[in-house]
Scaffold this motif. Structure first.
Motif, PDB file in Angstrom:
ATOM      1  N   UNK A 124      45.258  38.465  38.617  1.00 49.41           N
ATOM      2  CA  UNK A 124      44.117  38.177  37.749  1.00 49.41           C
ATOM      3  C   UNK A 124      43.491  39.402  37.100  1.00 49.41           C
ATOM      4  N   UNK A 125      43.599  40.565  37.739  1.00 53.22           N
ATOM      5  CA  UNK A 125      42.995  41.767  37.165  1.00 53.22           C
ATOM      6  C   UNK A 125      43.638  42.118  35.825  1.00 53.22           C
ATOM      7  N   UNK A 126      44.930  41.853  35.681  1.00 56.82           N
ATOM      8  CA  UNK A 126      45.602  42.118  34.412  1.00 56.82           C
ATOM      9  C   UNK A 126      45.121  41.144  33.358  1.00 56.82           C
ATOM     10  N   UNK A 127      45.004  39.867  33.715  1.00 59.39           N
ATOM     11  CA  UNK A 127      44.499  38.867  32.772  1.00 59.39           C
ATOM     12  C   UNK A 127      43.097  39.230  32.301  1.00 59.39           C
ATOM     13  N   UNK A 128      42.281  39.715  33.227  1.00 58.79           N
ATOM     14  CA  UNK A 128      40.914  40.102  32.881  1.00 58.79           C
ATOM     15  C   UNK A 128      40.921  41.262  31.894  1.00 58.79           C
TER      16      UNK A 128
END
Length: 397
Positions: free
Chosen positions: A131-135
């Motif tokens: 999720x950190x990449x999506x964010x």
């Protein structure tokens, strides 16, 4: 365009050790910096706070921007997160101390839809999301980029530990000087347009030195703990969050041997398992240790097998993004790929178009283990980040 805030009694001119880096050089802006405007993404942590302090010391006009990503009532309960209630107050306190403007924007709805809901759906599909990449690809860079432009900024600065290096073809994204803090894996989705506007002043500094700068300035966040990797998951219990959002995630099913098809036991929900996992299977009486080799979401089955079944020779990567040109191929050019945030990059070859959302095949020079669909694959040429994409499928070695 907002006016520059008046200096108050609480405003300071940041001080730093005599061997500290020159703030003007850190932000890679043309002189005079007094004519420049820097927008700083302030999460409330020590890293972005030091970036704001160095920007203020440079003589440029500085504006801090914080995104509120959670409901305020819930956010104040979460320690070790970012962009939450306590963190917003910390960011505001730092901005007040530095005498810079500070704005908070409510992005709770966008964050839930683009990051949290997608996170839950990926686990339901038997994938291992990041999720950190999506964010970073959505809320943090796309939206902050737009806001900074609207505020008339010359650049957007963040506290990420990566380096922006000017190469022959323009700005390049490189690993941080401190390998223990490098965050390049999470920023492979940065576009060339974004990189031209972004600045990463901390990429060449070790974390202890950043805290030293914060303490020397007198920032209250100098000793604040780092945020956890998945900021919206309290106590790291992502399974409970997914079950709350998607109750079917708790459905039990079979643990099946990937070779024989034999049912070996029952699992407590596919969200508790990921490719390469060994612990928690609770299967006894086997001739050799078993690992999770795959997730069959349609059958609600966890597939297991011996470690040799985890060996992967190639993978299909989709939605690829390339930063700058591919390096010229030759005997001295060695591409490497990283398939997990804590994994070491390993030698690879790219077998197709790379970038512009294309799907491509990446071949490992030697078998790689624990390659999980849903994770990101990030390609490097030396210290430079070439780009990356999402792992869609794998081929056995």
């Amino acid at each position: 365009m907002p006016d520059r805030p008046a200096m108050t009694d609480s405003a300071i001119t940041p001080t730093r050790p005599t061997d500290a880096p020159d703030p003007a050089a850190l932000f890679q802006l043309e002189q005079p910096l007094s004519a420049r405007r820097i927008v700083v993404a302030m999460s409330g942590g020590v890293d972005s706070s030091v970036v704001a302090a160095l920007a203020a010391q440079s003589g440029a006009e500085v504006i801090g921007v914080t995104l509120q990503l959670y409901d305020h009532g819930e956010a104040v309960k979460r320690k070790g997160a970012c962009c939450a209630g306590d963190d917003i107050r910390d960011a505001r306190a730092v901005a007040d101390k530095l005498g810079i403007a500070h704005y908070v924007f409510d992005h709770e709805s966008a964050f839930r839809e683009d990051v949290i809901d997608r996170f839950a759906d990926e686990y339901m599909a038997g994938r291992t999301p990041v999720p950190c990449i999506r964010c970073n690809m959505g809320v943090k860079f796309t939206d902050l980029f737009r806001m900074a432009r609207e505020l008339g900024a010359d650049c957007l600065a963040t506290g990420h530990y990566v380096q922006r290096v000017i190469g022959a073809a323009g700005p390049e994204l490189h690993r941080a000087a401190d390998p223990a803090r490098d965050q390049s894996y999470f920023l492979y989705g940065t576009t060339d347009e974004q990189l031209a506007f972004l600045r990463f002043p901390l990429g060449g500094l070790p974390k202890p030195y950043v805290r030293e700068i914060a303490a020397g300035i007198g920032l209250g966040v100098a000793s604040k703990p780092d945020s956890q990797d998945i900021c919206f998951v309290p106590d790291g219990d992502y399974a409970s969050l997914v079950k709350k959002l998607r109750p079917a995630a708790a459905n039990v099913g079979d643990i099946v041997h990937a070779q024989s098809g034999e049912t070996l036991g029952r699992h407590k929900g596919i969200i508790h398992y990921t490719v390469g996992q060994r612990r928690g299977l609770e299967i006894g009486g086997q001739a050799e240790p078993l690992y999770v080799t795959g997730i069959d979401a349609q059958r609600q089955a966890v597939l297991v097998g011996p470690k040799r079944m985890l060996a992967v020779g190639a993978m299909t990567v989709v939605e690829t993004n390339r930063i700058g040109p591919l390096p010229t191929t030759g005997p001295d050019t060695q591409l490497t790929v990283k398939v997990r945030s804590l994994a070491k990059p390993v030698p690879c070859r790219i077998g197709g178009p790379f970038g512009d959302d294309a799907a491509t095949r990446i071949v490992f020079d030697k078998p790689e283990y624990g390659v999980a669909p849903g994770q990101a694959a990030v390609v490097y040429a030396g210290e430079r980040v070439i780009g990356g994409g999402w792992i869609e499928g794998t081929e056995k070695a």
